[in-house]
Motif scaffolding. Structure first.
Motif, PDB file in Angstrom:
ATOM      1  N   UNK A 221       0.815  -1.213   0.000  1.00 21.60           N
ATOM      2  CA  UNK A 221       0.000   0.000   0.000  1.00 21.60           C
ATOM      3  C   UNK A 221       0.849   1.264   0.000  1.00 21.60           C
ATOM      4  N   UNK A 222       2.172   1.108  -0.007  1.00 25.26           N
ATOM      5  CA  UNK A 222       3.062   2.275   0.001  1.00 25.26           C
ATOM      6  C   UNK A 222       2.791   3.181  -1.181  1.00 25.26           C
ATOM      7  N   UNK A 223       2.762   2.584  -2.362  1.00 22.02           N
ATOM      8  CA  UNK A 223       2.450   3.297  -3.605  1.00 22.02           C
ATOM      9  C   UNK A 223       2.272   2.250  -4.698  1.00 22.02           C
ATOM     10  N   UNK A 224       1.916   2.699  -5.904  1.00 29.92           N
ATOM     11  CA  UNK A 224       1.645   1.768  -6.994  1.00 29.92           C
ATOM     12  C   UNK A 224       2.895   0.997  -7.424  1.00 29.92           C
ATOM     13  N   UNK A 225       4.064   1.601  -7.207  1.00 30.43           N
ATOM     14  CA  UNK A 225       5.321   0.933  -7.562  1.00 30.43           C
ATOM     15  C   UNK A 225       5.529  -0.295  -6.687  1.00 30.43           C
ATOM     16  N   UNK A 226       5.392  -0.106  -5.371  1.00 28.27           N
ATOM     17  CA  UNK A 226       5.588  -1.225  -4.458  1.00 28.27           C
ATOM     18  C   UNK A 226       4.438  -2.219  -4.527  1.00 28.27           C
ATOM     19  N   UNK A 227       3.238  -1.747  -4.894  1.00 26.92           N
ATOM     20  CA  UNK A 227       2.132  -2.692  -5.031  1.00 26.92           C
ATOM     21  C   UNK A 227       2.446  -3.718  -6.121  1.00 26.92           C
ATOM     22  N   UNK A 228       2.999  -3.257  -7.237  1.00 27.98           N
ATOM     23  CA  UNK A 228       3.349  -4.175  -8.328  1.00 27.98           C
ATOM     24  C   UNK A 228       4.298  -5.262  -7.839  1.00 27.98           C
ATOM     25  N   UNK A 229       5.334  -4.881  -7.107  1.00 25.56           N
ATOM     26  CA  UNK A 229       6.339  -5.862  -6.685  1.00 25.56           C
ATOM     27  C   UNK A 229       5.780  -6.813  -5.624  1.00 25.56           C
ATOM     28  N   UNK A 230       5.013  -6.270  -4.674  1.00 23.98           N
ATOM     29  CA  UNK A 230       4.440  -7.111  -3.619  1.00 23.98           C
ATOM     30  C   UNK A 230       3.427  -8.097  -4.204  1.00 23.98           C
ATOM     31  N   UNK A 231       2.590  -7.624  -5.131  1.00 24.29           N
ATOM     32  CA  UNK A 231       1.625  -8.515  -5.785  1.00 24.29           C
ATOM     33  C   UNK A 231       2.351  -9.588  -6.594  1.00 24.29           C
ATOM     34  N   UNK A 232       3.467  -9.230  -7.188  1.00 20.42           N
ATOM     35  CA  UNK A 232       4.253 -10.196  -7.974  1.00 20.42           C
ATOM     36  C   UNK A 232       4.843 -11.276  -7.080  1.00 20.42           C
ATOM     37  N   UNK A 233       5.341 -10.889  -5.913  1.00 20.27           N
ATOM     38  CA  UNK A 233       5.859 -11.879  -4.968  1.00 20.27           C
ATOM     39  C   UNK A 233       4.766 -12.884  -4.594  1.00 20.27           C
ATOM     40  N   UNK A 234       3.588 -12.364  -4.305  1.00 17.59           N
ATOM     41  CA  UNK A 234       2.433 -13.213  -3.946  1.00 17.59           C
ATOM     42  C   UNK A 234       2.132 -14.154  -5.110  1.00 17.59           C
ATOM     43  N   UNK A 235       2.122 -13.634  -6.332  1.00 14.99           N
ATOM     44  CA  UNK A 235       1.796 -14.414  -7.526  1.00 14.99           C
ATOM     45  C   UNK A 235       2.759 -15.590  -7.715  1.00 14.99           C
ATOM     46  N   UNK A 236       4.031 -15.353  -7.505  1.00 14.64           N
ATOM     47  CA  UNK A 236       5.009 -16.414  -7.748  1.00 14.64           C
ATOM     48  C   UNK A 236       5.208 -17.330  -6.538  1.00 14.64           C
ATOM     49  N   UNK A 237       4.927 -16.851  -5.336  1.00 12.07           N
ATOM     50  CA  UNK A 237       5.107 -17.682  -4.154  1.00 12.07           C
ATOM     51  C   UNK A 237       3.863 -18.499  -3.795  1.00 12.07           C
ATOM     52  N   UNK A 238       2.676 -17.882  -3.867  1.00 11.99           N
ATOM     53  CA  UNK A 238       1.452 -18.582  -3.485  1.00 11.99           C
ATOM     54  C   UNK A 238       0.367 -18.352  -4.548  1.00 11.99           C
ATOM     55  N   UNK A 239       0.577 -18.829  -5.767  1.00 11.57           N
ATOM     56  CA  UNK A 239      -0.360 -18.536  -6.858  1.00 11.57           C
ATOM     57  C   UNK A 239      -1.774 -19.067  -6.641  1.00 11.57           C
ATOM     58  N   UNK A 240      -1.887 -20.258  -6.070  1.00 13.75           N
ATOM     59  CA  UNK A 240      -3.226 -20.819  -5.863  1.00 13.75           C
ATOM     60  C   UNK A 240      -4.013 -19.990  -4.847  1.00 13.75           C
ATOM     61  N   UNK A 241      -3.337 -19.558  -3.801  1.00  7.29           N
ATOM     62  CA  UNK A 241      -4.001 -18.743  -2.791  1.00  7.29           C
ATOM     63  C   UNK A 241      -4.393 -17.382  -3.372  1.00  7.29           C
ATOM     64  N   UNK A 242      -3.517 -16.791  -4.180  1.00  8.30           N
ATOM     65  CA  UNK A 242      -3.833 -15.512  -4.815  1.00  8.30           C
ATOM     66  C   UNK A 242      -5.052 -15.652  -5.717  1.00  8.30           C
ATOM     67  N   UNK A 243      -5.106 -16.728  -6.479  1.00  8.36           N
ATOM     68  CA  UNK A 243      -6.238 -16.932  -7.379  1.00  8.36           C
ATOM     69  C   UNK A 243      -7.532 -17.108  -6.585  1.00  8.36           C
TER      70      UNK A 243
END
Length: 295
Positions: A221-243
């Motif tokens: 929630x820091x800004x849109x830049x950090x949101x992209x990276x944090x969401x990407x970490x979630x996507x690659x680490x826990x994809x089923x949970x993110x979905x």
């Protein structure tokens, strides 16, 4: 023919020659690196440490190995006041390849070196003054470099349930920067027509984080830049949970990275000890398990 036209012609030829030289040099480095067999010790290490590689179908693993070799042939990995080995280099290379695995010809423009520090980057502080940072993309005098804490790099691959990986985080920043600016819109990968819908979704999800209605890392929630990276970490680490918990965000991540992560077997789930119904949910939402992922 005027002198100005002659000059422009010679200048164009010179630029073409320079480009061709460096392109050929890069190509030769890649060919030399991939002409060697991939070391079996490297393969065993990746199977043991890098879940993304372990999850790949066996016929796709050689492609990952080839790209590891190419990355290491083009990018120097240097220890700063710490000794490094092949395992450190493999984790750096894996961090770089995982987010662009859906783009076979991708190379990081301008990246020359990755610097590994023994711990946090003590010379740099987080914007809120909370402490030293664990990684960063270089600018100014350190342009063309990525700085990483060696401890944090390894921790990112050791813990497969925390939705955090500092190596992937920083290389996603570098992907974001490929179009000339770090703005939270990875235009180098995504179609420009998706930029505004992506920003709308990012702001929506950031608001949910700020309202304590999300299991996404609050740093997003820091800004849109950090949101992209944090969401990407979630996507690659826990994809089923993110979905499961953020289907629209998952679809956008899938479109950006050209990878359907949730279709791979999530081996990390095998290692998760199911918590009690009244225990804190392991996804980090702050809610009880029965009210969150266990619902």
């Amino acid at each position: 023919m005027s002198q100005s036209l002659i000059f422009l012609g010679l200048f164009a030829m010179a630029m073409w020659g320079i480009w061709f030289y460096f392109y050929g040099k890069t190509k030769r480095k890649k060919q030399k690196a991939t002409s060697k067999p991939f070391p079996e010790t490297w393969r065993k290490f990746l199977l043991n440490k890098v879940l993304f590689y372990k999850n790949l179908p066996e016929n796709q693993r050689p492609n990952f190995e080839k790209r590891i070799q190419e990355f290491l042939a083009l990018t120097k990995v240097t220890g700063v006041e710490t000794a490094i080995n092949d395992e450190d280099r493999l984790l750096v290379a894996s961090s770089a390849i995982i987010p662009v695995f859906g783009f076979p010809d991708w190379t990081y423009p301008g990246l020359k070196e990755v610097l590994l520090y023994p711990g946090p980057l003590s010379s740099y502080q987080t914007e809120d003054g909370a402490g030293a940072v664990q990684g960063m993309v270089g600018n100014g005098p350190i342009e063309g470099k990525v700085l990483l804490s060696k401890v944090a790099l390894h921790t990112g691959f050791d813990n497969e349930e925390d939705k955090a990986n500092v190596g992937i985080h920083e290389f996603v920043h570098l992907i974001d920067k490929a179009d000339g600016q770090i703005d939270g819109i990875p235009e180098a990968l995504m179609d420009k027509k998706f930029a505004l819908p992506w920003l709308d979704l990012a702001h929506k999800k950031m608001a949910e984080i700020n309202d304590n209605e999300s299991d996404i890392n609050p740093y997003g929630a820091t800004d849109k830049v950090e949101f992209l990276t944090v969401a990407s970490e979630y996507f690659f680490e826990r994809p089923k949970l993110l979905k499961k918990k953020h289907p629209e965000l998952y679809r956008n991540m899938e479109r950006i990275f050209m990878q359907n992560m949730a279709d791979t077997r999530d081996l990390s789930e095998d290692k998760v000890i199911k918590p009690g119904r009244n225990s804190p949910c392991p996804c980090g939402s702050g809610k009880k398990y029965k009210r969150c992922c266990g619902a």
